[in-house]
Design a protein around this motif. Structure first.
Motif, PDB file in Angstrom:
ATOM      1  N   VAL A  43      -7.406 -10.082   8.365  1.00  0.00           N
ATOM      2  CA  VAL A  43      -7.317  -9.470   9.684  1.00  0.00           C
ATOM      3  C   VAL A  43      -7.949  -8.084   9.625  1.00  0.00           C
ATOM      4  CG1 VAL A  43      -5.220 -10.734  10.309  1.00  0.00           C
ATOM      5  CG2 VAL A  43      -5.046  -8.466   9.252  1.00  0.00           C
ATOM      6  N   GLU A  44      -8.268  -7.539  10.792  1.00  0.00           N
ATOM      7  CA  GLU A  44      -8.844  -6.203  10.846  1.00  0.00           C
ATOM      8  C   GLU A  44      -7.811  -5.165  10.424  1.00  0.00           C
ATOM      9  OE1 GLU A  44     -11.120  -3.201  14.020  1.00  0.00           O
ATOM     10  OE2 GLU A  44     -10.539  -5.242  14.615  1.00  0.00           O
ATOM     11  N   THR A  45      -8.251  -4.182   9.648  1.00  0.00           N
ATOM     12  CA  THR A  45      -7.369  -3.137   9.156  1.00  0.00           C
ATOM     13  C   THR A  45      -6.878  -2.255  10.304  1.00  0.00           C
ATOM     14  OG1 THR A  45      -8.507  -3.079   7.020  1.00  0.00           O
ATOM     15  CG2 THR A  45      -7.209  -1.135   7.625  1.00  0.00           C
ATOM     16  N   ASP A  46      -5.586  -1.996  10.318  1.00  0.00           N
ATOM     17  CA  ASP A  46      -4.992  -1.050  11.254  1.00  0.00           C
ATOM     18  C   ASP A  46      -5.162   0.341  10.635  1.00  0.00           C
ATOM     19  OD1 ASP A  46      -3.388   0.616  12.772  1.00  0.00           O
ATOM     20  OD2 ASP A  46      -1.766  -0.837  12.992  1.00  0.00           O
ATOM     21  N   ALA A  70       0.852   4.069  -2.855  1.00  0.00           N
ATOM     22  CA  ALA A  70       0.144   5.278  -2.409  1.00  0.00           C
ATOM     23  C   ALA A  70       0.504   6.548  -3.192  1.00  0.00           C
ATOM     24  CB  ALA A  70       0.370   5.490  -0.910  1.00  0.00           C
ATOM     25  N   PRO A  71       1.773   6.781  -3.541  1.00  0.00           N
ATOM     26  CA  PRO A  71       2.081   8.015  -4.272  1.00  0.00           C
ATOM     27  C   PRO A  71       1.419   8.100  -5.643  1.00  0.00           C
ATOM     28  CG  PRO A  71       4.066   7.094  -3.274  1.00  0.00           C
ATOM     29  CD  PRO A  71       3.001   6.059  -3.145  1.00  0.00           C
ATOM     30  N   PHE A  72       0.918   6.981  -6.151  1.00  0.00           N
ATOM     31  CA  PHE A  72       0.306   6.961  -7.482  1.00  0.00           C
ATOM     32  C   PHE A  72      -1.220   6.914  -7.416  1.00  0.00           C
ATOM     33  CE2 PHE A  72       4.477   5.013  -7.519  1.00  0.00           C
ATOM     34  CZ  PHE A  72       5.117   5.669  -8.561  1.00  0.00           C
ATOM     35  N   ALA A  73      -1.777   6.969  -6.202  1.00  0.00           N
ATOM     36  CA  ALA A  73      -3.219   6.857  -6.014  1.00  0.00           C
ATOM     37  C   ALA A  73      -3.888   8.215  -6.123  1.00  0.00           C
ATOM     38  CB  ALA A  73      -3.527   6.232  -4.654  1.00  0.00           C
ATOM     39  N   VAL A  74      -5.021   8.255  -6.834  1.00  0.00           N
ATOM     40  CA  VAL A  74      -5.855   9.456  -6.846  1.00  0.00           C
ATOM     41  C   VAL A  74      -7.224   9.168  -6.226  1.00  0.00           C
ATOM     42  CG1 VAL A  74      -4.670  10.460  -8.829  1.00  0.00           C
ATOM     43  CG2 VAL A  74      -6.720   9.078  -9.195  1.00  0.00           C
ATOM     44  N   THR A  75      -7.444   7.930  -5.839  1.00  0.00           N
ATOM     45  CA  THR A  75      -8.599   7.559  -5.052  1.00  0.00           C
ATOM     46  C   THR A  75      -8.296   6.213  -4.404  1.00  0.00           C
ATOM     47  OG1 THR A  75     -11.024   7.316  -5.017  1.00  0.00           O
ATOM     48  CG2 THR A  75      -9.860   6.385  -6.910  1.00  0.00           C
ATOM     49  N   TRP A  76      -9.062   5.881  -3.371  1.00  0.00           N
ATOM     50  CA  TRP A  76      -8.780   4.688  -2.582  1.00  0.00           C
ATOM     51  C   TRP A  76     -10.064   3.890  -2.364  1.00  0.00           C
ATOM     52  CZ3 TRP A  76      -4.225   4.051   0.958  1.00  0.00           C
ATOM     53  CH2 TRP A  76      -3.216   4.997   0.708  1.00  0.00           C
ATOM     54  N   GLN A  77      -9.898   2.708  -1.798  1.00  0.00           N
ATOM     55  CA  GLN A  77     -11.000   1.954  -1.210  1.00  0.00           C
ATOM     56  C   GLN A  77     -10.509   1.432   0.132  1.00  0.00           C
ATOM     57  OE1 GLN A  77     -12.469   0.305  -5.401  1.00  0.00           O
ATOM     58  NE2 GLN A  77     -13.307  -0.891  -3.719  1.00  0.00           N
ATOM     59  N   ILE A  88       0.117   6.184   6.281  1.00  0.00           N
ATOM     60  CA  ILE A  88       0.575   6.008   4.899  1.00  0.00           C
ATOM     61  C   ILE A  88      -0.056   7.057   3.991  1.00  0.00           C
ATOM     62  CG2 ILE A  88       0.501   4.469   2.902  1.00  0.00           C
ATOM     63  CD1 ILE A  88       0.675   2.102   4.879  1.00  0.00           C
ATOM     64  N   VAL A  89      -1.344   7.304   4.183  1.00  0.00           N
ATOM     65  CA  VAL A  89      -2.040   8.319   3.385  1.00  0.00           C
ATOM     66  C   VAL A  89      -1.364   9.676   3.566  1.00  0.00           C
ATOM     67  CG1 VAL A  89      -4.196   9.607   3.138  1.00  0.00           C
ATOM     68  CG2 VAL A  89      -4.264   7.122   3.410  1.00  0.00           C
ATOM     69  N   ARG A  90      -1.121  10.057   4.816  1.00  0.00           N
ATOM     70  CA  ARG A  90      -0.501  11.366   5.099  1.00  0.00           C
ATOM     71  C   ARG A  90       0.907  11.445   4.516  1.00  0.00           C
ATOM     72  NH1 ARG A  90      -5.083  14.054   6.523  1.00  0.00           N
ATOM     73  NH2 ARG A  90      -5.862  13.515   8.595  1.00  0.00           N
ATOM     74  N   GLU A  91       1.695  10.409   4.724  1.00  0.00           N
ATOM     75  CA  GLU A  91       3.086  10.439   4.271  1.00  0.00           C
ATOM     76  C   GLU A  91       3.194  10.464   2.745  1.00  0.00           C
ATOM     77  OE1 GLU A  91       4.846   7.077   6.187  1.00  0.00           O
ATOM     78  OE2 GLU A  91       5.085   8.108   8.125  1.00  0.00           O
ATOM     79  N   SER A  92       2.176   9.952   2.060  1.00  0.00           N
ATOM     80  CA  SER A  92       2.208   9.969   0.591  1.00  0.00           C
ATOM     81  C   SER A  92       1.870  11.340   0.033  1.00  0.00           C
ATOM     82  CB  SER A  92       1.214   8.946   0.032  1.00  0.00           C
ATOM     83  OG  SER A  92      -0.131   9.406   0.187  1.00  0.00           O
ATOM     84  N   GLY A  93       1.358  12.235   0.898  1.00  0.00           N
ATOM     85  CA  GLY A  93       0.954  13.559   0.432  1.00  0.00           C
ATOM     86  C   GLY A  93      -0.389  13.558  -0.268  1.00  0.00           C
ATOM     87  N   ILE A 102       0.846  -1.197   0.000  1.00  0.00           N
ATOM     88  CA  ILE A 102       0.000   0.000   0.000  1.00  0.00           C
ATOM     89  C   ILE A 102       0.880   1.245   0.000  1.00  0.00           C
ATOM     90  CG2 ILE A 102      -1.637   1.332   1.395  1.00  0.00           C
ATOM     91  CD1 ILE A 102      -2.757  -1.466   2.308  1.00  0.00           C
ATOM     92  N   ALA A 103       1.931   1.245   0.830  1.00  0.00           N
ATOM     93  CA  ALA A 103       2.853   2.384   0.883  1.00  0.00           C
ATOM     94  C   ALA A 103       3.583   2.563  -0.449  1.00  0.00           C
ATOM     95  CB  ALA A 103       3.854   2.192   2.014  1.00  0.00           C
ATOM     96  N   GLN A 104       3.882   1.468  -1.111  1.00  0.00           N
ATOM     97  CA  GLN A 104       4.576   1.526  -2.394  1.00  0.00           C
ATOM     98  C   GLN A 104       3.701   2.165  -3.474  1.00  0.00           C
ATOM     99  OE1 GLN A 104       5.890  -2.354  -3.687  1.00  0.00           O
ATOM    100  NE2 GLN A 104       6.633  -1.640  -5.669  1.00  0.00           N
TER     101      GLN A 104
END
Length: 299
Positions: free
Chosen positions: A252-255, A233-240, A262-267, A229-231
């Protein structure tokens, strides 16, 4: 104009002299807090069962999302009447107006497609499907249209060969998307695309400013999902964002704290659509997950 009596002029001078001079020197206005560049949207697949069973209408789902507190919605194309045929413009504009009147943005929409089909004629039909729904997205006011690569590598073919089909098809769709002003977002869906490297390889080969990623956090089922996800994230313009993800294939439950970091660090700036899956009434599940994500964003 009449002059003030001397006694009154003297009194006013005395009073003025006794009042301390107030200046703005050294006083600075309190800066208003910057709005959070990340807002929550609802991917309407969360309401798949009631929408398919027609126990809720699309309009009712929009109202529910607005009352829950979402800033936007992502209505997938197959919840519009007649899919895969396009709905009447009158209905498209009705939904667009309904969302606007509720204070909801349309953060995106999506279509089902498969570019891994071995028959060139059928792949061409899939390209035409995506092209039609790009036009629909433009009319709806959706800035992005979610697409897929396809299901798998057909028997008798190699992965590099199928990847070329996918890249060529997406490239053709991107050229049309640029004309309509709609971005295509490729979703990793644990199908032909299973890993971050596979997803980014397709983006690299297509090389279009009109193609980016719809980052589905629940569909990296091989290895460490957080690293992938971190890898991506910089190329994402929307998420799920989903309630659960898969760590080494184990659900497992999402942390959410980790995801938000990760969202914040990707800008990233834009909408974070959430999507609830599985059994249960979405009218109960969606608000619960909405609150969890909202709190994580505030933490």
């Amino acid at each position: 104009m009449s002059q003030l009596p001397a006694s009154r002029r003297s009194f006013l001078k005395t009073v003025s002299a006794s009042i301390p001079l107030v200046t703005t020197a050294g006083i600075h206005p309190v800066a208003a807090p910057k709005p959070d560049p990340v807002r929550l949207s609802c991917n309407l697949y969360s309401f798949n069962e009631p929408l398919v069973n027609k126990t809720m209408t699309l309009e009712q789902v929009l109202t529910f999302c607005a009352e829950t507190g979402f800033a936007a919605v992502d209505p997938t194309g197959y919840y519009f009447p007649g899919y895969p045929a396009l709905p009447d413009d009158s209905y498209t504009y009705l939904i667009k107006r309904k969302a606007f009147r509720l204070g909801l943005d349309i953060s995106g929409t999506g279509v089902r497609n498969d570019f891994t089909l071995p028959d060139p004629t059928r792949r061409k039909a899939e390209i035409d499907l995506v092209r039609r729904w790009i036009g629909f997205a433009a009319k709806l006011g959706a800035p992005v249209l979610r697409i897929f690569s396809g299901k798998n590598v057909p028997e008798g073919h190699s992965r590099p060969e199928v990847a070329r089909w996918v890249v060529d098809a997406i490239g053709e769709c991107c050229r049309y998307a640029a004309q309509e002003g709609v971005m295509l977002v490729l979703q990793n869906h644990a199908d032909f695309i299973e890993t971050a490297d596979q997803l980014l390889d397709i983006l690299k080969q297509v090389q279009s400013d009109w193609l980016a990623v719809n980052l589905d956090i629940g569909s990296f089922k091989i290895g460490d999902p957080y690293a992938q996800i971190a890898q991506v994230a910089p190329f994402a313009v929307t998420w799920q964002l989903k309630e659960n993800l898969f760590v080494d294939g184990r659900e497992v439950e999402t942390d959410l704290t980790r995801i938000v970091r990760i969202v914040r660090e990707s800008g990233y700036r834009g909408y974070l659509p959430i999507e609830t899956l599985g059994k249960g009434d979405p009218r109960q599940k969606v608000p619960v997950f909405y609150e969890k994500v909202r709190r994580a964003l505030q933490g």
